[in-house]
Design a protein around this motif. Structure first.
Motif, PDB file in Angstrom:
ATOM      1  N   TYR A 174       2.742   9.735  -6.284  1.00 12.17           N
ATOM      2  CA  TYR A 174       3.287  11.096  -6.221  1.00 12.17           C
ATOM      3  C   TYR A 174       4.052  11.505  -7.467  1.00 12.17           C
ATOM      4  CZ  TYR A 174       2.011  12.326  -1.496  1.00 12.17           C
ATOM      5  OH  TYR A 174       1.301  12.672  -0.391  1.00 12.17           O
ATOM      6  N   ARG A 206      13.618  12.042   2.733  1.00 14.45           N
ATOM      7  CA  ARG A 206      13.176  12.656   1.473  1.00 14.45           C
ATOM      8  C   ARG A 206      11.653  12.766   1.344  1.00 14.45           C
ATOM      9  NH1 ARG A 206      17.225  10.929  -3.399  1.00 14.45           N
ATOM     10  NH2 ARG A 206      19.156  11.321  -2.285  1.00 14.45           N
ATOM     11  N   ASP A 251       7.211  11.426  -8.184  1.00 14.27           N
ATOM     12  CA  ASP A 251       8.392  12.229  -7.881  1.00 14.27           C
ATOM     13  C   ASP A 251       9.475  11.231  -7.485  1.00 14.27           C
ATOM     14  OD1 ASP A 251      10.348  13.861  -6.931  1.00 14.27           O
ATOM     15  OD2 ASP A 251       9.113  14.854  -5.418  1.00 14.27           O
ATOM     16  N   ILE A 252      10.117  10.656  -8.481  1.00 10.13           N
ATOM     17  CA  ILE A 252      10.951   9.489  -8.207  1.00 10.13           C
ATOM     18  C   ILE A 252      12.121   9.790  -7.279  1.00 10.13           C
ATOM     19  CG2 ILE A 252      12.446   9.676 -10.238  1.00 10.13           C
ATOM     20  CD1 ILE A 252      12.001   6.570 -10.456  1.00 10.13           C
ATOM     21  N   ASN A 253      12.668  10.982  -7.373  1.00  9.34           N
ATOM     22  CA  ASN A 253      13.839  11.290  -6.542  1.00  9.34           C
ATOM     23  C   ASN A 253      13.502  11.267  -5.059  1.00  9.34           C
ATOM     24  OD1 ASN A 253      15.053  11.602  -8.915  1.00  9.34           O
ATOM     25  ND2 ASN A 253      15.532  13.783  -8.710  1.00  9.34           N
ATOM     26  N   ASN A 254      12.268  11.615  -4.726  1.00  4.91           N
ATOM     27  CA  ASN A 254      11.915  11.639  -3.313  1.00  4.91           C
ATOM     28  C   ASN A 254      11.117  10.422  -2.862  1.00  4.91           C
ATOM     29  OD1 ASN A 254      13.163  14.072  -2.712  1.00  4.91           O
ATOM     30  ND2 ASN A 254      11.467  15.227  -3.591  1.00  4.91           N
ATOM     31  N   SER A 255      10.383   9.803  -3.773  1.00  2.24           N
ATOM     32  CA  SER A 255       9.585   8.651  -3.330  1.00  2.24           C
ATOM     33  C   SER A 255      10.348   7.330  -3.476  1.00  2.24           C
ATOM     34  CB  SER A 255       8.265   8.581  -4.097  1.00  2.24           C
ATOM     35  OG  SER A 255       8.502   8.342  -5.454  1.00  2.24           O
ATOM     36  N   HIS A 256      11.178   7.212  -4.497  1.00  2.00           N
ATOM     37  CA  HIS A 256      11.954   5.988  -4.674  1.00  2.00           C
ATOM     38  C   HIS A 256      13.414   6.351  -4.840  1.00  2.00           C
ATOM     39  CE1 HIS A 256       7.863   4.738  -5.691  1.00  2.00           C
ATOM     40  NE2 HIS A 256       8.241   3.556  -5.247  1.00  2.00           N
ATOM     41  N   PRO A 257      14.037   6.787  -3.749  1.00  2.00           N
ATOM     42  CA  PRO A 257      15.378   7.349  -3.881  1.00  2.00           C
ATOM     43  C   PRO A 257      16.491   6.301  -4.037  1.00  2.00           C
ATOM     44  CG  PRO A 257      14.665   7.467  -1.606  1.00  2.00           C
ATOM     45  CD  PRO A 257      13.518   6.903  -2.376  1.00  2.00           C
ATOM     46  N   LEU A 274       3.187   6.012  -2.629  1.00  2.00           N
ATOM     47  CA  LEU A 274       4.380   6.762  -3.018  1.00  2.00           C
ATOM     48  C   LEU A 274       4.488   6.883  -4.530  1.00  2.00           C
ATOM     49  CD1 LEU A 274       7.009   5.446  -0.483  1.00  2.00           C
ATOM     50  CD2 LEU A 274       6.220   7.787  -0.717  1.00  2.00           C
ATOM     51  N   ARG A 298      14.263   7.404   2.723  1.00  4.43           N
ATOM     52  CA  ARG A 298      12.900   7.905   2.526  1.00  4.43           C
ATOM     53  C   ARG A 298      12.441   8.767   3.696  1.00  4.43           C
ATOM     54  NH1 ARG A 298       9.321   2.941   0.172  1.00  4.43           N
ATOM     55  NH2 ARG A 298       9.665   3.346  -2.038  1.00  4.43           N
ATOM     56  N   PRO A 302      16.286   4.981 -13.912  1.00  9.83           N
ATOM     57  CA  PRO A 302      15.035   5.517 -14.451  1.00  9.83           C
ATOM     58  C   PRO A 302      14.966   7.034 -14.346  1.00  9.83           C
ATOM     59  CG  PRO A 302      14.684   4.539 -12.323  1.00  9.83           C
ATOM     60  CD  PRO A 302      16.081   4.214 -12.696  1.00  9.83           C
ATOM     61  N   TYR A 344       0.842  -1.200   0.000  1.00 15.11           N
ATOM     62  CA  TYR A 344       0.000   0.000   0.000  1.00 15.11           C
ATOM     63  C   TYR A 344       0.877   1.250   0.000  1.00 15.11           C
ATOM     64  CZ  TYR A 344      -3.836   3.068   1.284  1.00 15.11           C
ATOM     65  OH  TYR A 344      -4.778   4.056   1.296  1.00 15.11           O
ATOM     66  N   ARG A 345       1.924   1.202   0.834  1.00 14.81           N
ATOM     67  CA  ARG A 345       2.831   2.349   0.914  1.00 14.81           C
ATOM     68  C   ARG A 345       3.478   2.602  -0.443  1.00 14.81           C
ATOM     69  NH1 ARG A 345       7.481   0.746   4.362  1.00 14.81           N
ATOM     70  NH2 ARG A 345       8.260   0.009   2.363  1.00 14.81           N
ATOM     71  N   GLU A 346       3.917   1.523  -1.112  1.00 13.38           N
ATOM     72  CA  GLU A 346       4.542   1.692  -2.413  1.00 13.38           C
ATOM     73  C   GLU A 346       3.561   2.311  -3.404  1.00 13.38           C
ATOM     74  OE1 GLU A 346       7.740   1.296  -3.191  1.00 13.38           O
ATOM     75  OE2 GLU A 346       8.051   0.770  -1.086  1.00 13.38           O
TER      76      GLU A 346
END
Lengths: 602, 366
Positions: free
Chosen positions: A129, B159, A131-137, A126, B156, A197, A121-123
């Motif tokens: 959003y 960020r 916003d890959i740099n902040n959600s999947h850093p 995220l 995370r 990515p 669910y969290r994934e």
């Protein structure tokens, strides 16, 4: 035109006539239903585990999360009721931010399921959003690199015995390709190009790809070790049509036998060989055509020489599998006395062969033992890797040999007295052996050699089935069962000779036959070891099959254990066959256990 | 079923004949053998596959003697997390010596820790080098997943504060010391148990086709019909035997699973469901074989329908497979399970009437 061609033509047109308009329509209709149901099942994302856990909650915050997973059924409770959630039949209860589990295994499983659900669910949140740099850093890139290796299936030190490969560090001096000097990442990454990515939509691309390809780039949460689903999927696509066609094939063979329909064919001036070839060829050709279509479906239409070559290689690899399926269905159809028996025989054989094909293939990307199965080679070919000639021989030679000898033995008894009578199965097998032994080249010496591939496949099968058991036990069971297989085949010819009185039964001939059979087995075994066993020879299981490198001791062993069974049969009659084999197995196992005591106890 | 009103004697003698043949040809024993075979593969699957999903089943013994090289600096967060996990780590400041040790089997994987700070803007990439086609590669990637996820979470935490309106879900799961993963649990009760108890039902469906088509192909049906037994009696007898052996086998399976310490609840309700589904499948295939009389065609059609039913059971809760799962772990109330068993009984009855009608249509006119 030769006889087999006429039969083949006849067989081809006759089997087409069996489908009238009504059955063809119904088949097409049910196929459409299957496709529709599968499509619906994929679309609704349902699975078999609906509503297996009950989650009670005093507050509704986690409700949407729980409802996103069909495994949970949601139960709203007041705080007071929630503290006694057992009474309401719930497996877990949520009060505030706390999740309380019951004390059953089911509750523990529900807790672990909830953990995963929350993660998913969290994934999902995220990802929304964008916003890959902040959600999947964080991303993980996996590279496979080669290093010198020496496979050993089960090391003697590894008492837990799972499928661990322990490396031998003894070949340092072989490092001719060791790159001296500075190592850079670019050097290690040559040949592979992974670009990180740019935006969130690519995340889905990588995940979607993970099912069909080996996952190489992912975020830690989606990172999954190489579970080789692909192999099973491919195996299924290739094997499934073979089941159906071989079903028709064995029915057609059986048809000849019921109501003595086939008597006219046998009365015709045709060799039984021609009849068998003629009846088999159409089915093999049809199956190979289907396999070709599947290959094109998977790999795409061959555009250039290279892809055409690999498609062809896939077909060449599947060919022995098709052959074995048909050979065993043929033999099964000759042995069975009724359709019922045939159904069971063919189901049984399909299960055995599929087990042999599927289970090693599951470890396609992981373990050397997986190359036992031709499906592994197919997976490798589809993934664009090359397959060496000796690997091809290793995994397909047993298929060829067993298939051809099953066809040969079946053809021996493709005659009136075996086809149209209700003879018991052991009698028919004895008939096969008698036909062989009384033919001009037949002898127990040759018979033992012919049986080697059967024993070999049985033993490989045993490895597949046993290599998950704890190590000392699995090796002991392996020793006993493979000794049994060897003793069975060595004594089968002697049994036939004594039972059918092909040779005078006296002490001298009993010993002579044992010596011949034992030597034959020894010669065949060494030939097989030389040809194919190299890839797994250094493992403990390989050792059970080849018993080291000493030459004279195994020869003496094979002759003396064959003598045990031969003498028992001579002394107490062929009715004591089973007893004689058990005694011989006992002697054989004790010897093997003695030789392998180091592996077992060390 | 529909034949209740007819005299039992002839049905019973047909049933007795079929049972006798089944036993004489040892086909029944063969069928049990097949199922044992599948079961032995299942144990293989349970241990083998679940250990892939869940490395804790394998225990930590496997990880002894495996160490990984981390290329980076000592204060790196990923290095710290890896060091805290079960893995043995060695720190290298440069890739060249790490590769040398990898080549000589002193370490089994190389991890290049990203130097960037968690507060930064760019994506942090972790390069992992694993030995090709070695089982260790799988074990290492399994063991690395957790520290990697912790690392992801660490970055995370910093960020995601930049994401507007995002609040992380904070849930605290209080475990009670029982260690089991949902994958393992679900494999046993969702896949293995239903598959094992329904296999006899699948087999019986195929068996009845052989029972019936064999009589046609051997031209013995005319002989049987010449006796006082009617077509209805013959079919009923065969159906009876095929259905009766289903619960027997399923019972044996559940006893075996019980012996393996797998607790099964609602034992008799499960037997009931299996028998009903067995009856449904057997009735469908007897209708097929009466209509087509040819073994190959009937078996093909039957397997198609079987696959369809299997696929369709994904579509609704309390499909037979799911019902058995829910019954076995006690996740379904009595009212709900009774309702669904009632529905399946009605389906079986309807099929029984339909089969009777098919027999009548085919054999009363000529």
């Amino acid at each position: 035109m030769s006889g087999w061609y006429t039969i083949a033509k006849w067989e081809f047109f006759r089997s087409k006539l069996k489908f009238d308009t009504r059955s063809t329509f119904l088949l097409a209709f049910s196929l459409a239903l299957v496709i529709a149901a599968s499509f619906a099942a994929v679309q609704t994302q349902m699975s078999m585990n609906q509503k297996i856990y009950t989650a009670a909650s005093s507050e509704p915050t986690l409700r949407p999360i729980l409802e996103s997973d069909q495994r949970f059924s949601y139960m709203p409770l007041t705080i007071y009721e929630a503290t006694q959630f057992y009474m309401y039949g719930a497996d877990l209860v949520i009060i505030g931010n706390n999740v309380y589990l019951g004390d059953s295994a089911k509750s523990a499983a529900a807790g672990s399921a909830l953990e995963n659900t929350i993660k998913e669910y969290r994934e999902a949140v995220l990802t929304s959003y964008d916003d890959i740099n902040n959600s999947h850093p964080v991303w993980v890139t996996v590279h496979d690199i080669e290093r010198p290796q020496n496979f050993q299936l089960l090391s003697s030190r590894n008492a837990t015995g799972a499928m661990e490969a322990v490396q031998d560090t003894g070949n340092k001096d072989r490092g001719e390709d060791y790159p001296r000097g500075e190592i850079t990442q670019e050097y290690l990454n040559r040949g592979s190009s992974f670009m990180l990515p740019e935006d969130i939509s690519e995340l889905d691309d990588y995940r979607g790809r993970a099912f069909f390809q080996k996952q190489t780039l992912s975020t830690p949460s989606f990172f999954s070790p190489p579970i080789p689903f692909t192999a099973i999927l491919y195996a299924f696509l290739f094997i499934f049509p073979i089941y159906f066609v071989s079903q028709f094939y064995s029915t057609s063979i059986m048809d000849e036998r019921t109501n003595k329909k086939g008597e006219l064919v046998l009365a015709a001036p045709l060799l039984s060989r021609d009849v068998v070839i003629g009846k088999t060829l159409p089915y093999i050709i049809v199956t190979l055509l289907i396999q070709a279509v599947i290959t094109v479906y998977i790999t795409g239409f061959p555009a250039d020489m290279r892809t055409a070559q690999s498609s062809l290689l896939i077909l060449i690899t599947i060919f022995p599998v098709v052959l074995l399926f048909f050979a065993l269905s043929f033999f099964g159809a000759i042995l069975s006395r009724s359709f019922k028996e045939l159904t069971f025989t063919s189901v049984f054989l399909s299960v055995v062969i599929s087990g042999y094909l599927f289970f090693p293939a599951m470890f396609a990307n992981i373990h050397a033992i997986s190359s036992i199965s031709p499906i592994t080679l197919i997976v490798r070919l589809i993934e664009g890797e090359t397959v060496l000639m000796n690997t091809y021989l290793f995994s397909t030679l047993p298929f060829y040999f067993v298939a051809l000898s099953a066809f040969a033995f079946g053809t021996y008894i493709y005659r009136e007295e075996d086809l149209f009578t209700q003879k018991a199965v052991p009698e028919k097998i004895t008939d096969c052996l008698e036909m062989f032994l009384s033919s001009s080249y037949g002898s127990v010496f040759l018979l033992s050699i012919i049986f080697i591939p059967f024993v070999y496949m049985t033993q490989l099968m045993l490895i597949v089935m046993l290599f998950n058991l704890p190590a000392p036990h699995s090796v002991v069971i392996m020793i006993i069962l493979s000794a049994m297989a060897e003793e069975l085949v060595k004594s089968a010819g002697i049994y036939t000779i004594l039972k059918r009185k092909l040779q005078p039964a006296n002490l001298k001939s009993a010993l002579r036959l044992a010596a011949l059979s034992g030597t034959g087995f020894f010669v065949g075994e060494k030939a097989v070891a030389f040809l194919t066993l190299a890839p797994i020879a250094s493992s403990a299981f390989g050792a059970v099959m080849t018993m080291g490198t000493l030459l004279l001791v195994p020869l003496a062993l094979h002759i003396s254990t064959a003598s045990v069974s031969s003498l028992v049969m001579y002394r107490f009659g062929t009715r004591r066959y089973l007893l004689s084999v058990i005694l011989a197995t006992l002697v054989h196992s004790i010897y093997n256990l003695f030789i392998l005591r180091g592996v077992l106890l060390g | 079923m529909a034949e209740r009103t007819r005299p039992y004697g002839k049905i019973r003698s047909i049933a007795r004949k079929e049972t006798r043949e089944l036993m004489r040809e040892k086909t029944f024993i063969l069928s049990v053998l097949i199922q044992l075979f599948i079961a032995s593969f299942s144990t293989f699957l349970v241990i083998g596959l679940t250990s892939f999903y869940d490395p804790t089943i394998m225990g930590d013994i496997e990880m002894q003697g495996i160490s990984i090289a981390v290329v980076g600096t000592g204060d790196n967060e990923l290095y710290r997390l890896l060091r805290e996990s079960k893995l043995n780590t060695r720190l290298y400041s440069d890739l060249t010596p790490a590769y040398g040790d990898f080549y000589e089997h002193k370490v089994d994987a190389i991890v290049i820790a990203p130097p960037g700070p968690p507060e930064g803007e760019e994506i942090l990439n972790v390069d992992i080098y694993l030995p090709k086609s070695e089982i260790k590669a799988t074990l290492i990637s399994l063991q690395m997943k957790e520290p990697l996820e912790e690392f992801e979470q660490h970055v995370r935490d910093i960020r995601t504060q930049r994401l507007p309106g995002y609040s992380p879900i904070e849930v605290n799961i209080n475990k009670r010391g029982i260690k089991t993963s949902s994958t393992y649990f679900e494999f046993i009760y969702v896949a293995l148990l239903p598959l094992l108890v329904f296999t006899p039902a699948f087999i019986s469906g195929g068996l009845v086709i052989d029972f019936i088509t064999e009589e046609f192909e051997r031209k013995t049906m005319e002989l049987l019909l010449a006796t006082p037994a009617s077509m209805m009696d013959i079919v009923s007898g065969k159906v009876l035997v095929a259905v009766a052996i289903v619960p027997l086998q399923a019972f044996a399976w559940m006893m075996l699973m019980g012996a393996n310490m797998i607790v099964i609840r609602n034992f008799f309700s499960i037997l009931m469901v299996v028998t009903l589904i067995g009856a449904i499948l057997v009735l469908i295939s007897s209708m097929i074989s009466i209509s087509f009389r040819d073994r190959g065609v009937s078996q093909l059609l039957y397997s198609m329908i079987l696959i369809f039913l299997f696929m369709a059971s994904y579509l609704f809760t309390n499909s037979p497979l799911n019902l058995v799962t829910r019954l076995s772990i006690g996740s379904i109330g009595t009212a709900e399970s009774t309702l669904w068993m009632g529905i399946y009984t009605l389906v079986a009855l309807a099929l029984g009437i339909l089969t009777a009608a098919t027999v009548k249509r085919k054999y009363d006119n000529n």
